[in-house]
Scaffold this motif. Structure first.
Motif, short mmCIF file in Angstrom:
data_model
loop_
_atom_site.label_atom_id
_atom_site.label_comp_id
_atom_site.label_asym_id
_atom_site.label_seq_id
_atom_site.Cartn_x
_atom_site.Cartn_y
_atom_site.Cartn_z
N GLU A 184 -5.22 16.59 3.65
CA GLU A 184 -4.16 16.99 4.58
C GLU A 184 -4.66 18.03 5.59
N GLU A 185 -5.54 18.95 5.13
CA GLU A 185 -6.14 19.92 6.04
C GLU A 185 -6.92 19.22 7.15
N ARG A 186 -7.51 18.10 6.81
CA ARG A 186 -8.31 17.35 7.78
C ARG A 186 -7.47 16.35 8.58
N GLY A 187 -6.15 16.44 8.44
CA GLY A 187 -5.27 15.57 9.19
C GLY A 187 -5.13 14.18 8.63
N LEU A 188 -5.49 14.00 7.36
CA LEU A 188 -5.41 12.69 6.72
C LEU A 188 -4.22 12.65 5.77
N ASP A 189 -3.65 11.48 5.59
CA ASP A 189 -2.53 11.30 4.67
C ASP A 189 -3.03 10.60 3.42
N PRO A 190 -3.03 11.28 2.25
CA PRO A 190 -3.51 10.63 1.01
C PRO A 190 -2.78 9.34 0.69
N ARG A 191 -1.53 9.23 1.11
CA ARG A 191 -0.74 8.04 0.78
C ARG A 191 -1.25 6.78 1.49
N THR A 192 -2.04 6.97 2.53
CA THR A 192 -2.55 5.80 3.26
C THR A 192 -3.89 5.34 2.74
N SER A 193 -4.41 6.00 1.69
CA SER A 193 -5.71 5.59 1.15
C SER A 193 -5.57 4.26 0.40
N SER A 194 -6.70 3.72 -0.02
CA SER A 194 -6.70 2.45 -0.75
C SER A 194 -6.29 2.60 -2.20
N LEU A 195 -6.18 3.83 -2.69
CA LEU A 195 -5.93 4.08 -4.10
C LEU A 195 -4.55 3.59 -4.53
N ARG A 196 -4.51 2.97 -5.72
CA ARG A 196 -3.26 2.47 -6.27
C ARG A 196 -2.94 3.06 -7.64
N TYR A 197 -3.94 3.58 -8.33
CA TYR A 197 -3.69 4.21 -9.62
C TYR A 197 -4.72 5.30 -9.87
N GLY A 198 -4.32 6.28 -10.71
CA GLY A 198 -5.21 7.36 -11.10
C GLY A 198 -5.16 7.57 -12.60
N ILE A 199 -6.29 7.95 -13.17
CA ILE A 199 -6.42 8.20 -14.62
C ILE A 199 -6.79 9.66 -14.77
N PHE A 200 -5.84 10.46 -15.25
CA PHE A 200 -6.00 11.90 -15.23
C PHE A 200 -5.90 12.49 -16.63
N GLY A 201 -6.72 13.47 -16.91
CA GLY A 201 -6.71 14.13 -18.21
C GLY A 201 -7.65 15.31 -18.21
N ALA A 202 -8.11 15.70 -19.41
CA ALA A 202 -9.04 16.82 -19.64
C ALA A 202 -8.36 18.17 -19.53
N GLU A 203 -7.08 18.20 -19.16
CA GLU A 203 -6.31 19.43 -19.14
C GLU A 203 -4.83 19.05 -19.28
N PRO A 204 -4.02 19.92 -19.88
CA PRO A 204 -2.60 19.60 -20.00
C PRO A 204 -1.95 19.51 -18.61
N TRP A 205 -1.05 18.54 -18.45
CA TRP A 205 -0.31 18.44 -17.19
C TRP A 205 1.06 17.87 -17.48
N SER A 206 2.03 18.32 -16.73
CA SER A 206 3.43 18.02 -17.01
C SER A 206 3.89 16.76 -16.30
N GLU A 207 5.08 16.29 -16.69
CA GLU A 207 5.70 15.16 -16.00
C GLU A 207 5.99 15.52 -14.54
N GLU A 208 6.31 16.79 -14.31
CA GLU A 208 6.57 17.23 -12.94
C GLU A 208 5.32 17.13 -12.08
N LEU A 209 4.15 17.47 -12.65
CA LEU A 209 2.92 17.34 -11.90
C LEU A 209 2.58 15.86 -11.70
N ARG A 210 2.89 15.02 -12.68
CA ARG A 210 2.69 13.58 -12.51
C ARG A 210 3.48 13.09 -11.28
N GLN A 211 4.75 13.49 -11.22
CA GLN A 211 5.59 13.07 -10.11
C GLN A 211 5.03 13.56 -8.78
#
Length: 423
Positions: A184-211
């Protein structure tokens, strides 16, 4: 597999494991002999509760290879924890162990909808940490192409995402937030990337952070669980239902115990996760107390899988804070924070002394449009209402807190510092 088949398989493999460790690992041979236990003592899976626990301190006391069942030179690979709280815990894998690990990760990838036509951007750290290589090998076994980026060098990662067009990405949730902000700092929108799913872990994270991650990236964010002492990432993983993480029942037996008494907890209630490996050859482990707090269910999932499922990790036994007699976990504070308008997902919890008692100083970031004073009132009120504790809140401007390129440092212990008055 049905519950009956699973139980039969686990009992058979448990007996084999107990025979193996008593023959190959002096630590377990002594532990079992002192209690008059052996493989023949295990008539049902419930008899597992007769066996002694293994703790992280046992691995450290037998550093580096004292709990290995094979000579270190016979292992195919050796990993270790960071060792930030003392000597690292060292773990080893035979070729067979690595194959089982890859299979577990590949199963998890299939469960979230990945397939062999996908390109996976792997932002987990490579090296002694199990995350990078664990996801890498499992994705390759599935037939995916893997970009082994590792952590850090954020601008380069953005370039690779733009140029290579990966469908999946994996890394720590805190780093994914940092990566999105840098775009976003570089003027790019992450939502327009090719990514469709992410696999996240190695630290606790909440449902709110997921959202937050799903909205910021326009992806589905899946939780993955693992720890090096048991295997690494892939011990459990969500499916597309996102209703608990599927455990690899043919590789591990999962228990949930009361973290104080060590007694088993009823299904569905939160307690400390305990794992027993069923196939590991280099470092088989019996009733390992993880320190992670979660619940399990054996109810079949809507996706059709019949494996045991664990809830997302609620916290760690050693992370629980006791403030004026009230127990609170950092994940509970994160949940409340991310429900507040104007607060960024970056925060730190400082443990301090106040009047000879422990208190919390909560450092947050305000969004550009937010009023620090309004945020202070709203956040302090919400935490008092939801978590039943009072905090001193320090509000930083946007990007005023450090960003993580690996596991986020959420808790900072300043209790040995001279007391300061609250402003």
């Amino acid at each position: 597999m049905t519950a009956e088949v699973r139980t039969s398989l686990q009992l058979e493999r448990l007996r084999e494991t107990v025979r193996y460790v008593t023959a190959q690992v002096p630590f377990y041979r002594t532990q079992f002999a002192d209690r008059g236990l052996d493989a023949d003592s295990l008539e049902t899976l419930t008899d597992l509760q007769k066996l002694p626990f293994t703790r992280k301190s046992d691995l450290r006391e037998h550093y580096p290879f004292g709990l290995f069942a094979v000579p270190p030179q016979a292992a195919a690979r050796i990993h270790a924890s960071s060792g930030t709280s003392g000597k690292p815990t060292v773990v080893g894998y035979t070729e067979e162990d690595l194959a089982d690990w890859s299979t577990a990760v590949a199963r998890g990838l299939i469960a979230i909808g990945a397939d062999n036509t996908d390109l996976l951007h792997n932002a987990y750290g490579y090296g002694l940490f199990t995350g990078g290589l664990g996801l890498h090998a499992g994705a390759e076994q599935l037939g995916m192409a893997v970009v082994p980026v590792s952590g850090g060098n954020t601008d380069r990662q953005i370039t690779l995402i733009e140029d290579f067009q990966p469908r999946g990405i994996c890394g720590t949730p805190s780093y994914m937030m940092h990566l999105a902000e840098r775009m976003e700092e570089r003027g790019l929108d992450p939502r327009t990337s090719s990514l469709r799913y992410g696999i996240f872990g190695a630290e606790p994270w909440s449902e709110e952070l997921r959202q937050t991650l799903e909205e910021k990236w326009g992806i589905r964010a899946f939780d993955i669980y693992g720890l090096s002492e048991i295997m690494g990432p892939g011990v459990a993983m969500e499916c597309q239902e996102q209703d608990g993480l599927h455990l690899m029942d043919d590789l591990f037996i999962t228990e949930v115990i009361d973290p104080v008494t060590g007694e088993p907890m009823p299904e569905g209630q939160v307690g400390e996760l305990v794992f027993t490996s069923l196939k590991k050859k280099a470092l088989p482990i019996i009733r390992y107390r993880t320190g992670d707090l979660a619940s399990v269910t054996t109810e079949p999932c809507a996706c059709g899988r019949t494996t045991t499922r664990m809830s997302r990790v609620k916290g760690r036994t050693d992370d629980m804070l006791i403030i004026r007699g009230v127990n609170v976990f950092p994940s509970e504070i994160e949940r409340v924070l991310l429900q507040q308008t104007g607060v960024s997902p970056h925060y730190q919890i400082h443990r301090i002394q106040r009047g000879g008692l422990e208190a919390l100083e909560l450092h947050i970031e305000a969004d550009h449009e937010a009023s620090p004073e309004d945020l202070k009132r709203a956040v302090c009120h919400a935490i008092k209402t939801e978590c039943l504790i009072s905090v001193n809140l320090v509000c930083h401007p946007p990007y005023g807190l450090p960003r993580s390129e690996g596991k986020a440092v959420r808790i900072i212990d300043r209790r040995m510092e001279p007391e300061k008055k609250f402003v």
